[in-house]
Design a protein around this motif. Structure first.
Motif, mmCIF file in Angstrom:
data_model
loop_
_atom_site.group_PDB
_atom_site.id
_atom_site.type_symbol
_atom_site.label_atom_id
_atom_site.label_comp_id
_atom_site.label_asym_id
_atom_site.label_seq_id
_atom_site.Cartn_x
_atom_site.Cartn_y
_atom_site.Cartn_z
ATOM 1 N N ALA A 1 -45.535 -45.988 88.099
ATOM 2 C CA ALA A 1 -46.517 -46.643 87.256
ATOM 3 C C ALA A 1 -47.106 -45.311 86.298
ATOM 4 N N PHE A 2 -47.017 -44.648 86.247
ATOM 5 C CA PHE A 2 -47.658 -43.230 85.321
ATOM 6 C C PHE A 2 -46.777 -43.342 84.224
ATOM 7 N N GLU B 1 -46.265 -46.660 82.489
ATOM 8 C CA GLU B 1 -47.673 -47.500 81.808
ATOM 9 C C GLU B 1 -48.347 -46.371 81.985
ATOM 10 N N ARG B 2 -48.229 -45.237 81.526
ATOM 11 C CA ARG B 2 -49.044 -44.373 81.528
ATOM 12 C C ARG B 2 -50.451 -44.632 82.407
ATOM 13 N N ASP B 3 -50.749 -45.175 83.256
ATOM 14 C CA ASP B 3 -51.480 -44.920 84.126
ATOM 15 C C ASP B 3 -51.986 -43.794 85.357
ATOM 16 N N TRP B 4 -53.018 -43.546 84.296
ATOM 17 C CA TRP B 4 -53.539 -42.362 85.081
ATOM 18 C C TRP B 4 -54.578 -42.531 85.889
ATOM 19 N N LYS B 5 -54.606 -43.699 86.639
ATOM 20 C CA LYS B 5 -55.277 -43.665 88.060
ATOM 21 C C LYS B 5 -54.473 -42.989 88.826
ATOM 22 N N GLN C 1 -52.697 -44.188 91.381
ATOM 23 C CA GLN C 1 -52.466 -45.579 92.111
ATOM 24 C C GLN C 1 -50.780 -45.449 92.755
ATOM 25 N N ALA D 1 -46.752 -44.302 92.476
ATOM 26 C CA ALA D 1 -47.429 -43.687 91.652
ATOM 27 C C ALA D 1 -47.063 -43.122 90.111
#
Length: 164
Positions: free
Chosen positions: A30-31, A34-38, A40, A27
């Motif tokens: 990925a953040f 990719e700046r994935d704010w989910k 997950q 998680a």
């Protein structure tokens, strides 16, 4: 019963710890990447077996090495074991088309099953494992209710006593 006397209990604790760390690591990765704010995280059910079993081996290594070599040397040994175990389990899982990871996109990988880019993470993870997880898990005491607990008188609201 002491946790130190129950390998299955320790395996379970180590498996859950590894599973949790992997979910949090993926998680976070990925953040950051990719700046994935989910936020997950992902893992595989195979991770429970992989982390639990590997950590029992690392626990054994800790018990053998703790008085014989310094901490940094132990962590280096742990890291080498982790790479060997990750490669071996990944190779076996790949034979059944079940390997959940693929490091082929990293520059310093071996057959996509391990990558040197994770060496620092594994080294630091082994340090945390020894200092926080293994040491505390070996000190856990898991006990059932004491035999006296079933015969202790408990006052009732009417002033009469009853036994539990």
């Amino acid at each position: 019963m002491a946790a130190g006397g129950c390998p299955l209990t320790r395996w379970y604790i180590y498996a859950i710890h590894g599973y949790f760390c992997e979910v949090m690591f993926t998680a976070t990765w990925a953040f950051v990447a990719e700046r994935d704010w989910k936020f997950q995280g992902v893992t595989s059910v195979w991770a429970l077996f992989i982390y639990g079993t590997s950590s029992l081996v690392l626990e054994r290594m800790y018990l053998v090495l703790r008085g014989r070599c310094p901490l940094l040397s132990r962590c280096l040994c742990y890291t080498l074991w982790i790479y060997l175990w990750e490669f071996a389990t990944g190779y076996l899982l790949r034979r059944f088309d079940a390997c959940p990871w693929d490091y082929s996109h990293f520059r310093y990988h071996l057959m996509g099953l391990v990558t040197l880019e994770y060496a620092l993470f594994w080294f630091l993870g082994s340090l945390v494992l020894e200092k926080l997880i293994i040491g505390n898990t070996l000190r856990l005491r898991l006990e059932g209710p004491s035999p006296a607990a079933t015969t202790v008188p408990i006052p009732s609201s009417r002033g009469q006593q009853r036994t539990n």
